[in-house]
Write a protein that holds these residues in place. Structure first.
Motif: not given
Length: 164
Positions: A141-146, A133-139
């Motif tokens: 990848i958040e530490p990796s977002v450049l 889900t969007l929520r799962d994806l964002l949780e």
């Protein structure tokens, strides 16, 4: 960087930023994803993720807002665009309950909805299962977002159905 806009740009040959999304890309017609491309990603990008979200849709689930139309991830860092109707890479689940893209379908009489396409540049290549889900994806990848940026459009439709 986390979740903040950057100098990276997201464009589409299908619609201008803030402009009308052609009917072809909605649930009333072919319901295919529009072609998208991006540039200006920072050094160190190893993968990308893409999201389409309608923040104007009414609350649908506890703890979320709007309506998710697409989550796509596992896009290699060497890729800088997606063809129309793309089915490659890893598809998450949308709020229609399906994997892949589900085009705009605002409810009749609900006013103008703004569909936001987001591209996120990541400094990693996370091994993520399909169907997030969007929520799962964002949780995850958040530490990796450049870097990230968006492109927004409104649907161009003659008929409206009861969905988002």
């Amino acid at each position: 960087m986390g979740f903040a806009l950057s100098d990276m740009t997201l464009t589409s040959s299908a619609f201008e930023n803030g402009g009308a999304i052609p009917t072809k890309f909605t649930g009333d017609a072919e319901d295919v994803s529009p072609a998208l491309s991006w540039s200006g990603a920072p050094d160190g990008v190893k993968s990308f993720a893409l999201i389409c979200h309608d923040p104007d849709a009414p609350l649908i689930k506890l703890g979320t807002y709007g309506f998710v139309h697409w989550t796509l991830y596992g896009i290699p860092g060497s890729v800088h665009g997606l063809a129309e109707g793309i089915g490659d890479y890893v598809q998450g689940v949308n709020d229609f309950g399906n994997a892949g893209y589900g085009g705009p379908m605002p409810p009749e009489g609900h006013g103008t909805h703004h569909y936001v396409f987001w591209v996120l540049a990541l400094d990693s290549e996370p091994d993520l299962a399909p169907g997030l889900t969007l929520r799962d994806l964002l949780e995850k990848i958040e530490p990796s977002v450049l870097a990230m940026n968006r492109r927004m459009g409104t649907p161009s439709r003659s008929k409206l159905r009861s969905a988002y």
